[in-house]
Design an enzyme around this catalytic site. Sequence first.
Site: not given
Length: 143
Positions: A103, A33
């Site tokens: 995250c 990502c």
Amino acid sequence: MYSEKVMDHFSNPRNVGGIKDADGIGEEGNPVCGDMMTFYIKVDDKDRLSDVKFKTFGCGAAIAVSSMVSEMAKGKTIEEAQKITPELVAKELDGLPKNKFHCSNLGAQALNKAIDNYLVKQGRKEPSPEKHEHEEGESCETN
């Protein structure tokens, strides 16, 4: 999609930056990502995180997570800060979209790497074996 807390921490991130003479530095990233987080910690003589800063390259959720992790860790003892999990970070942000939950993993891992780095420098922990990744089909063997 994002909670008000996520948007607040994304728009007004707390504790951004580095610490020049940091006691511990930890970095974590996800090449898929593109999110990369680096945490810097300063530890006082009572084993308390007196300062926590971060630098993050990534999406809005990555910035919000980094900001929240720094807020959660600041002022805590080493032992307390090690208990910050991805689930707790996401909960403190009033949730993250499923595709952004990674995250919170990166944030908690980067903080724990900074703590590990501090403990290794103090001689209180053995260094972790060096980890590295391979492209598909590659190996460490040279023969």
